[in-house]
Design an enzyme around this catalytic site. Structure first.
Site, PDB file in Angstrom:
ATOM      1  N   ASP A 205       6.089  30.854  31.418  1.00  0.00           N
ATOM      2  CA  ASP A 205       6.996  31.300  30.374  1.00  0.00           C
ATOM      3  C   ASP A 205       8.376  30.657  30.567  1.00  0.00           C
ATOM      4  OD1 ASP A 205       7.268  33.398  28.254  1.00  0.00           O
ATOM      5  OD2 ASP A 205       8.797  34.199  29.605  1.00  0.00           O
ATOM      6  N   GLU A 244       5.625  26.372  28.772  1.00  0.00           N
ATOM      7  CA  GLU A 244       6.363  26.589  27.526  1.00  0.00           C
ATOM      8  C   GLU A 244       7.705  25.883  27.665  1.00  0.00           C
ATOM      9  OE1 GLU A 244       8.069  30.186  24.679  1.00  0.00           O
ATOM     10  OE2 GLU A 244       8.166  30.386  26.841  1.00  0.00           O
TER      11      GLU A 244
HETATM   12  C1  GLC Z   1       8.594  33.505  25.887  1.00  0.00           C
HETATM   13  C2  GLC Z   1       7.472  34.308  25.291  1.00  0.00           C
HETATM   14  C3  GLC Z   1       8.044  35.410  24.446  1.00  0.00           C
HETATM   15  C4  GLC Z   1       8.916  36.293  25.306  1.00  0.00           C
HETATM   16  C5  GLC Z   1       9.986  35.449  26.022  1.00  0.00           C
HETATM   17  C6  GLC Z   1      10.660  36.243  27.110  1.00  0.00           C
HETATM   18  O1  GLC Z   1       9.312  32.819  24.933  1.00  0.00           O
HETATM   19  O2  GLC Z   1       6.604  33.475  24.585  1.00  0.00           O
HETATM   20  O3  GLC Z   1       7.047  36.151  23.829  1.00  0.00           O
HETATM   21  O4  GLC Z   1       9.544  37.269  24.540  1.00  0.00           O
HETATM   22  O5  GLC Z   1       9.433  34.324  26.640  1.00  0.00           O
HETATM   23  O6  GLC Z   1       9.788  36.435  28.179  1.00  0.00           O
END
Ligand code: GLC
Length: 554
Positions: A205, A244
């Site tokens: 993440d 991500e």
């Molecule tokens: C990422 C996740 C999202 C979450 C954020 C904070 O962007 O995809 O769903 O709210 O991180 O952890």
């Protein structure tokens, strides 16, 4: 050895299926999905053909950000089951040949995590430095606020200890400080723990936030990613990090590990995804073509992860304001469909007004694009969103197993089920299993073909001149084999002529529908396309074609 036929780099042509245990299947009748329910559905997932499950966070949580706010990294949210249930699930998944990865949310914890409770108890707390504190925070850059609907700053004043703490996301999600070696060690321990229980890797993440917002700044923030990857490889070869990382291509490439490919194994192609949506909105291939031409080649053994939708909003943050408005007009004109001024809280089929031909073409495009496809649960049956749910939860609706919902047999589901044309009576697994023209069957076919054509994921790809603005055509070559994919983004039937270098007199066999085409002596082929038509064509050389033909004529 031809690597395409080994499992050593399995992620390169995996099909990743993201799901939230909480909304997938309720096994104990309390209205909340759980590991027992998920385990009952493993055969469905294996039958669909996906090869790797990505589980959204399943750890204990106050649930203020749907589990992305964790209070214990070493156990299971009791609403979802026990560690015992988790292990049974893992065993069943492995038995059916499925790998499993999980969300690794270590940029921050919940503010109720015992580490943070201890850290904020006083400036001399031994855990103080596990988070990022400041007497006088730097002024906020509004562009840096991830959730502008709820937050105006990334700093929050802590009354008790008289300092501000950093939170890149919501204020209840204080950022961990990976500048502190103890924190880095602890994160490694978390990876080791879950790998010991069978995970094949992690979806990481918020990677840029994780390595950048720390104190003191790491001399080389990327070294931390390389350390994590090295640790994982030592423990278990073939384990992956799926990152991500929503940053421009130029910066993005460094997350794979410059040249070496020793950091994030696969990065989501956020840029390609956004340009694909612009292409879909315009019915023109150009934006996607441009993205693919600009996209850097990942280092060896790394890979792009391709997606059209995920559990968050469809972010359009990397488009220009005009382009974003164009996509909004096409796919989410109402205010309530938009979120954070940059995205859409919708699922794909509703954006296409339920036009099944267009939906099928979009997924054919996704599976044919160079990279590893990642799908979000329910996409395979064309589930819609529920705008009555708050914010991003609109797309995280309960899985629709049967006409009566089928998510939970005895209680109100944890989240409301959509009504109207995308309600379970209209969109569900059971009905689509019995319908050969259903989206579910289309997904099964796409997945089967994608797995049979490693060229698509692995090969060297070339975008072809299709001679029509609505047509996106590309070819993928690997180990002397070729697959050509052609997509009509427009809604009128047309015919294009493709030049296929090196394929003169080859036969092209349609892998999705039926029929064959001959490439001329000059290496050209005329190709008819239906409105939103799509074709995947395997080229076979002339020397084997006659034999093939004689078999047919018998
Ligand atoms: C990422 C996740 C999202 C979450 C954020 C904070 O962007 O995809 O769903 O709210 O991180 O952890």
């Amino acid at each position: 050895m031809r690597l395409t036929y080994t499992s050593d780099v399995w992620w390169k042509n995996a099909v990743v299926y993201c799901l939230d245990v909480e909304t997938f299947k309720d096994g104990n009748g309390d209205g909340v999905g759980d590991f027992r329910g998920l385990t009952q559905q493993i055969d469905y997932l294996a039958g669909l053909g996906v090869t790797c499950l990505w589980l959204m966070p399943f750890f204990p949580t106050p649930n203020k950000d749907d589990g992305y706010d964790i209070t214990d990294f070493y156990s299971i949210d009791p609403r979802l089951g026990t560690l015992g249930d988790f292990v049974e699930f893992m065993r069943t998944a492995h038995d059916r040949g499925l790998r499993v990865i999980a969300d690794l949310v270590v940029n921050h914890t919940s503010d109720r995590h015992p580490w943070f409770v201890e850290a904020r108890s006083g400036r001399d707390s031994p855990r103080r430095d596990w988070y990022v504190w400041s007497d006088v925070p730097e002024p906020d850059d509004p562009g840096q606020i991830v959730f502008p609907d709820k937050e105006t700053s990334v700093w929050e004043y802590d009354e008790g200890s008289g300092q501000y703490y950093l939170h890149s996301f919501y204020r209840h999600q204080p950022d961990l400080n990976v500048g502190n070696p103890e924190v880095r060690d602890e994160i490694t321990r978390i990876l080791g723990f879950w790998m010991e229980l069978g995970l094949s890797g992690f979806r990481v993440d918020a990677v840029p936030f994780l390595i950048e917002n720390v104190n003191p700044k790491l001399a080389d923030p990327h070294e931390f990613l390389a350390d994590l990857r090295a640790f994982m490889t030592r423990r278990k070869g073939g384990s992956i990090l799926l990152g991500e990382v929503n940053v421009p291509y130029k910066e993005l490439i460094s997350y794979f590990g410059d040249g070496l490919g020793d950091q994030i194994t696969m990065c989501f192609d956020f840029i390609g995804m956004q340009q694909a949506w612009l292409s879909l909105a315009r019915g023109e291939a150009a934006p996607l073509v441009k993205a693919l031409r600009e996209r850097p080649e990942p280092p060896k053994d790394c890979q792009w992860a391709m997606f059209l939708r995920n559990h968050d909003e469809l972010t359009l943050d990397k488009l220009t304001e005009d382009e974003r408005q164009e996509v909004f007009r096409a796919f989410g004109p109402e205010r309530d469909m938009q979120i954070f001024g940059r995205g859409l809280r919708r699922r794909l089929p509703t954006m296409f007004g339920g036009d099944l031909r267009r939906v099928k073409m979009a997924y054919s495009l996704l599976f044919s694009l160079p990279g590893t496809p990642v799908i979000f649960y329910g996409e395979e049956i064309g589930m819609g969103e529920n705008l009555a749910e708050e914010g991003r939860m609109a797309v995280r609706v309960p899985m629709q197993w049967s006409a009566d919902g089928g998510f939970s047999h005895s209680a109100e589901p944890v989240r409301e089920i959509p009504e109207g044309s995308f309600a379970p009576e209209r969109v569900n697994v059971a009905d689509q299993k019995r319908d050969n023209d259903s989206l579910l069957r289309w997904f099964q076919l796409l997945i089967e073909r994608y797995r049979e054509c490693p060229e698509l994921a692995w090969g060297e790809y070339t975008v072809l001149e299709a001679g029509h603005p609505a047509v996106f055509a590309h070819r993928c070559d690997a180990d002397g084999a070729t697959v050509v994919a052609v997509h009509n983004l427009g809604d009128t039937a047309l015919e294009v002529t493709l030049r296929l270098a090196g394929l003169a007199r080859h036969r092209l066999t349609d892998l999705l529908v039926d029929g064959t085409l001959e490439v001329s002596d000059e290496g050209e082929v005329r190709l008819p396309l239906d409105p939103h038509g799509c074709r995947w064509l395997r080229a076979s050389p002339p020397e084997i074609a006659p034999e093939d033909a004689s078999v047919k004529s018998h």
